[in-house]
Design a protein around this motif. Structure first.
Motif, PDB file in Angstrom:
ATOM      1  N   ASN A  44      -3.435  46.034  -5.652  1.00 15.67           N
ATOM      2  CA  ASN A  44      -2.874  46.001  -4.667  1.00 15.67           C
ATOM      3  C   ASN A  44      -4.135  45.642  -3.337  1.00 15.67           C
ATOM      4  N   TYR A  56      -7.045  49.565   0.120  1.00 20.96           N
ATOM      5  CA  TYR A  56      -6.588  48.915  -1.265  1.00 20.96           C
ATOM      6  C   TYR A  56      -5.595  49.648  -2.152  1.00 20.96           C
ATOM      7  N   LEU A  57      -5.285  49.378  -3.114  1.00 20.41           N
ATOM      8  CA  LEU A  57      -4.330  50.207  -3.779  1.00 20.41           C
ATOM      9  C   LEU A  57      -5.273  50.641  -5.578  1.00 20.41           C
ATOM     10  N   GLU A  59      -6.240  52.007  -8.364  1.00 20.76           N
ATOM     11  CA  GLU A  59      -5.413  52.448  -9.850  1.00 20.76           C
ATOM     12  C   GLU A  59      -6.207  53.727 -10.889  1.00 20.76           C
ATOM     13  N   LEU A  65      -2.038  56.302  -8.116  1.00 16.62           N
ATOM     14  CA  LEU A  65      -2.087  54.857  -7.801  1.00 16.62           C
ATOM     15  C   LEU A  65      -2.497  55.836  -6.364  1.00 16.62           C
ATOM     16  N   GLY A  67      -4.470  54.588  -2.077  1.00 17.47           N
ATOM     17  CA  GLY A  67      -5.059  53.694  -0.898  1.00 17.47           C
ATOM     18  C   GLY A  67      -6.869  54.177  -0.510  1.00 17.47           C
TER      19      GLY A  67
END
Length: 76
Positions: A44, A56-57, A59, A65, A67
């Motif tokens: 995301n 930006y998220l 993984e 997760l 940021g």
């Protein structure tokens, strides 16, 4: 808003150790979340409203997760 450098679904690598800034209440402040060189995928993209910068998220692994700012990751 500035255009993001990276895109959703893109593979990236952490350029620095990513540590808890208080966003992870189950981890102590300053705890290492992602070591330099770990790879992940952008899932995301949002914007920090006050500074107008992309966040930006990413993984990293199956359940982490985090940021990230543009200077904390690099495209693979």
């Amino acid at each position: 808003m500035g255009e993001p450098r990276y895109q959703w679904g893109q593979r990236v690598k952490a350029t620095i150790d990513l540590c808890n800034d208080g966003s992870f209440p189950d981890q102590p402040d300053g705890a290492l979340l992602v070591p330099t060189g770990d790879t992940g995928e952008i899932v995301n993209i949002g914007f920090h409203v006050e500074s107008n910068t992309p966040v930006y998220l990413v993984e990293f692994g199956a359940s982490r997760l985090v940021g990230c700012l543009e200077d904390e990751i690099i495209a693979l």
